[in-house]
Scaffold this motif. Structure first.
Motif, PDB file in Angstrom:
ATOM      1  N   GLN A   1       0.829  -1.211   0.000  1.00 20.77           N
ATOM      2  CA  GLN A   1       0.000   0.000   0.000  1.00 20.77           C
ATOM      3  C   GLN A   1       0.860   1.256   0.000  1.00 20.77           C
ATOM      4  O   GLN A   1       0.471   2.296  -0.529  1.00 20.77           O
ATOM      5  CB  GLN A   1      -0.952   0.013   1.181  1.00 20.77           C
ATOM      6  CG  GLN A   1      -0.312   0.080   2.537  1.00 20.77           C
ATOM      7  CD  GLN A   1      -1.342   0.067   3.651  1.00 20.77           C
ATOM      8  OE1 GLN A   1      -2.129   1.001   3.801  1.00 20.77           O
ATOM      9  NE2 GLN A   1      -1.354  -1.011   4.425  1.00 20.77           N
ATOM     10  N   HIS A   2       2.071   1.148   0.567  1.00 21.26           N
ATOM     11  CA  HIS A   2       2.974   2.305   0.546  1.00 21.26           C
ATOM     12  C   HIS A   2       3.568   2.500  -0.851  1.00 21.26           C
ATOM     13  O   HIS A   2       3.802   3.643  -1.279  1.00 21.26           O
ATOM     14  CB  HIS A   2       4.064   2.149   1.594  1.00 21.26           C
ATOM     15  CG  HIS A   2       3.553   2.261   3.001  1.00 21.26           C
ATOM     16  ND1 HIS A   2       2.984   3.411   3.490  1.00 21.26           N
ATOM     17  CD2 HIS A   2       3.486   1.360   4.005  1.00 21.26           C
ATOM     18  CE1 HIS A   2       2.607   3.234   4.741  1.00 21.26           C
ATOM     19  NE2 HIS A   2       2.896   1.988   5.080  1.00 21.26           N
TER      20      HIS A   2
ATOM     21  N   ARG B   1       0.908   4.322  -2.583  1.00 17.04           N
ATOM     22  CA  ARG B   1       0.875   5.721  -2.146  1.00 17.04           C
ATOM     23  C   ARG B   1       1.949   6.546  -2.852  1.00 17.04           C
ATOM     24  O   ARG B   1       1.674   7.641  -3.356  1.00 17.04           O
ATOM     25  CB  ARG B   1       1.070   5.799  -0.632  1.00 17.04           C
ATOM     26  CG  ARG B   1       1.254   7.227  -0.118  1.00 17.04           C
ATOM     27  CD  ARG B   1       1.473   7.282   1.369  1.00 17.04           C
ATOM     28  NE  ARG B   1       2.561   6.455   1.833  1.00 17.04           N
ATOM     29  CZ  ARG B   1       3.862   6.774   1.719  1.00 17.04           C
ATOM     30  NH1 ARG B   1       4.208   7.913   1.132  1.00 17.04           N
ATOM     31  NH2 ARG B   1       4.791   5.958   2.181  1.00 17.04           N
ATOM     32  N   VAL B   2       3.181   6.019  -2.888  1.00 12.40           N
ATOM     33  CA  VAL B   2       4.267   6.770  -3.525  1.00 12.40           C
ATOM     34  C   VAL B   2       3.990   6.958  -5.010  1.00 12.40           C
ATOM     35  O   VAL B   2       4.177   8.054  -5.558  1.00 12.40           O
ATOM     36  CB  VAL B   2       5.621   6.061  -3.306  1.00 12.40           C
ATOM     37  CG1 VAL B   2       6.717   6.726  -4.145  1.00 12.40           C
ATOM     38  CG2 VAL B   2       6.005   6.089  -1.828  1.00 12.40           C
TER      39      VAL B   2
ATOM     40  N   SER C   1       1.107   7.111  -6.387  1.00  5.68           N
ATOM     41  CA  SER C   1       0.013   8.083  -6.528  1.00  5.68           C
ATOM     42  C   SER C   1       0.535   9.504  -6.347  1.00  5.68           C
ATOM     43  O   SER C   1       0.080  10.437  -7.016  1.00  5.68           O
ATOM     44  CB  SER C   1      -1.105   7.790  -5.520  1.00  5.68           C
ATOM     45  OG  SER C   1      -0.734   8.127  -4.201  1.00  5.68           O
ATOM     46  N   GLU C   2       1.512   9.680  -5.443  1.00  6.97           N
ATOM     47  CA  GLU C   2       2.135  10.992  -5.262  1.00  6.97           C
ATOM     48  C   GLU C   2       2.880  11.410  -6.527  1.00  6.97           C
ATOM     49  O   GLU C   2       2.812  12.568  -6.957  1.00  6.97           O
ATOM     50  CB  GLU C   2       3.093  10.954  -4.067  1.00  6.97           C
ATOM     51  CG  GLU C   2       2.388  10.791  -2.728  1.00  6.97           C
ATOM     52  CD  GLU C   2       3.350  10.474  -1.578  1.00  6.97           C
ATOM     53  OE1 GLU C   2       4.571  10.362  -1.849  1.00  6.97           O
ATOM     54  OE2 GLU C   2       2.891  10.327  -0.435  1.00  6.97           O
TER      55      GLU C   2
ATOM     56  N   ILE D   1      -7.749   0.400  -1.366  1.00  7.47           N
ATOM     57  CA  ILE D   1      -6.521   1.109  -1.717  1.00  7.47           C
ATOM     58  C   ILE D   1      -6.702   1.864  -3.036  1.00  7.47           C
ATOM     59  O   ILE D   1      -6.245   3.002  -3.189  1.00  7.47           O
ATOM     60  CB  ILE D   1      -5.341   0.119  -1.821  1.00  7.47           C
ATOM     61  CG1 ILE D   1      -5.043  -0.490  -0.442  1.00  7.47           C
ATOM     62  CG2 ILE D   1      -4.099   0.803  -2.379  1.00  7.47           C
ATOM     63  CD1 ILE D   1      -4.610   0.499   0.611  1.00  7.47           C
TER      64      ILE D   1
ATOM     65  N   LYS E   1      -8.634   4.961  -2.432  1.00  5.78           N
ATOM     66  CA  LYS E   1      -7.829   5.938  -1.703  1.00  5.78           C
ATOM     67  C   LYS E   1      -6.841   6.664  -2.611  1.00  5.78           C
ATOM     68  O   LYS E   1      -6.604   7.872  -2.450  1.00  5.78           O
ATOM     69  CB  LYS E   1      -7.074   5.220  -0.579  1.00  5.78           C
ATOM     70  CG  LYS E   1      -6.282   6.131   0.334  1.00  5.78           C
ATOM     71  CD  LYS E   1      -5.683   5.327   1.483  1.00  5.78           C
ATOM     72  CE  LYS E   1      -4.925   6.224   2.458  1.00  5.78           C
ATOM     73  NZ  LYS E   1      -4.361   5.441   3.579  1.00  5.78           N
ATOM     74  N   PHE E   2      -6.293   5.932  -3.578  1.00  2.00           N
ATOM     75  CA  PHE E   2      -5.250   6.526  -4.411  1.00  2.00           C
ATOM     76  C   PHE E   2      -5.671   6.767  -5.863  1.00  2.00           C
ATOM     77  O   PHE E   2      -4.834   7.021  -6.729  1.00  2.00           O
ATOM     78  CB  PHE E   2      -3.998   5.651  -4.360  1.00  2.00           C
ATOM     79  CG  PHE E   2      -3.413   5.554  -2.974  1.00  2.00           C
ATOM     80  CD1 PHE E   2      -3.061   6.697  -2.274  1.00  2.00           C
ATOM     81  CD2 PHE E   2      -3.235   4.320  -2.366  1.00  2.00           C
ATOM     82  CE1 PHE E   2      -2.529   6.609  -0.991  1.00  2.00           C
ATOM     83  CE2 PHE E   2      -2.699   4.225  -1.085  1.00  2.00           C
ATOM     84  CZ  PHE E   2      -2.351   5.376  -0.399  1.00  2.00           C
TER      85      PHE E   2
ATOM     86  N   ARG F   1      10.458   6.287  -1.174  1.00  2.00           N
ATOM     87  CA  ARG F   1      10.368   7.255  -2.268  1.00  2.00           C
ATOM     88  C   ARG F   1      11.684   7.272  -3.048  1.00  2.00           C
ATOM     89  O   ARG F   1      11.690   7.263  -4.283  1.00  2.00           O
ATOM     90  CB  ARG F   1      10.057   8.641  -1.709  1.00  2.00           C
ATOM     91  CG  ARG F   1      10.131   9.780  -2.731  1.00  2.00           C
ATOM     92  CD  ARG F   1       8.821  10.067  -3.382  1.00  2.00           C
ATOM     93  NE  ARG F   1       8.927  11.147  -4.359  1.00  2.00           N
ATOM     94  CZ  ARG F   1       7.964  11.990  -4.659  1.00  2.00           C
ATOM     95  NH1 ARG F   1       6.791  11.907  -4.055  1.00  2.00           N
ATOM     96  NH2 ARG F   1       8.129  12.922  -5.579  1.00  2.00           N
TER      97      ARG F   1
END
Length: 316
Positions: free
Chosen positions: A14-15, A18-19, A21-22, A45, A48-49, A269
């Motif tokens: 999930q991280h 997240r990265v 998606s950023e 997930i 969320k993203f 990241r």
């Protein structure tokens, strides 16, 4: 713009999502989708993203991706990675590269044959404190390295079900210590056992790594109630103390004590940006398939040594 995806969106995956998606918000990638056998988790997930959920990773593999992060249980790494590699996608596979040497080699060979980037997610290589320490060692700040000792302990993570502590946690410091020494591990000796886990699943270990000149020591367990992630490097002219979590680094010698200036940044990241750069520019990753294979090989031999009580040589 690279089309990317994530397979396995549990604690670590999930991280990755997240990265990505950023990076998508910065218009650096397009996060095409996330896949997980637990479709409800994938859907949560994805919502969320801002992407699309898949219950079957093979469906995501048909979406013409340029790159994918594979964060499924270790025993599934080979099957998932090969599915994407054969479709021409580059792969960032979470550590360890695979569950067996044979499966790791199969992934490496497939990536070479398809001409795609294969990177293994040994995230501590991208910790800013480790990156700075490597620079200082290369500049001779510590002199010739003598010993490197790592302590990676803490409570059991509920997500870990398929491997013991050597494969799950010990492999981090096996990789980092080899990286800092600048050479592969030559011999392994380990003691390990299980206190609260079933037979055959070690939850504490002490690993000694032999190099041509120098020694590495890894202490790891799932028994300590608080998390500690530290590294001590002893050289002929100085000593360094590193904290992975706090991302700080202090150096001592006979005349002074100084703290390295480190710009804190999320290691994941850094890792993903390096992976994408390698995919775009055709560069070899800092942790390629062979590097991941070496760390896995040493970890498996450490388990073997713990069973036999013998020092084991590592074929390089």
């Amino acid at each position: 713009m690279l089309r990317v995806g994530v397979v396995g969106v549990g604690m670590m995956g999930q991280h990755h999502a997240r990265v990505y998606s950023e990076l998508a918000k910065e218009e650096k990638v397009e996060l095409v989708g996330v896949a997980d056998a637990n479709f409800e988790r994938a859907r949560g997930i994805a919502r969320k993203f801002g992407t699309i959920p898949y219950a079957d990773y093979r469906e995501l593999a048909r979406e013409n991706l340029d790159a994918v992060s594979v964060a499924v249980p270790t025993s599934l790494h080979k099957d998932v990675a090969l599915e994407f590699i054969k479709g021409g996608a580059s792969v960032l596979v979470e550590k360890p590269i695979a569950d067996t040497i044979e499966n790791a080699k199969a992934i490496i060979i497939a990536a070479e044959e398809m001409g795609v980037t294969l990177m293994v997610g040994h995230i501590e290589r991208f910790n800013p404190a480790v990156m700075r320490l490597k620079e200082l060692i290369s500049q001779g700040e510590l002199g010739k390295l003598v010993t490197i000792s790592a302590k990676r302990v803490g409570p059991m993570a509920a997500r870990i079900r398929d491997v013991g502590i050597i494969i799950d946690l010990g492999v981090h410091d096996i990789d980092v210590i080899s990286y800092l020494f600048g050479e592969p591990v030559r011999t392994v000796y380990a003691r390990a056992g299980n206190v609260v886990h079933p037979a055959g699943v070690e939850d504490h270990a002490l690993i000694t790594l032999g190099f041509d000149e120098g020694t590495g020591i890894v202490e790891t367990n799932w028994l300590t109630p608080h998390k500690t992630r530290t590294l001590t490097v002893v050289g002929t002219v100085g000593i360094a103390y590193l904290d992975y979590i706090e991302q700080n680094l202090k150096l001592y010698n006979s005349d002074w004590v100084k703290e390295a200036k480190i710009r804190r940044r999320e290691p994941l990241r850094n890792e993903i940006e390096h992976f994408l750069e390698c995919v775009e520019e055709g560069k070899n990753p800092i942790v390629d398939g062979k590097g991941g294979l070496h760390a896995l090989k040493v970890a498996l031999l450490a388990q073997q040594s713990a069973r036999t009580g013998e020092v084991t040589e590592v074929e390089v």
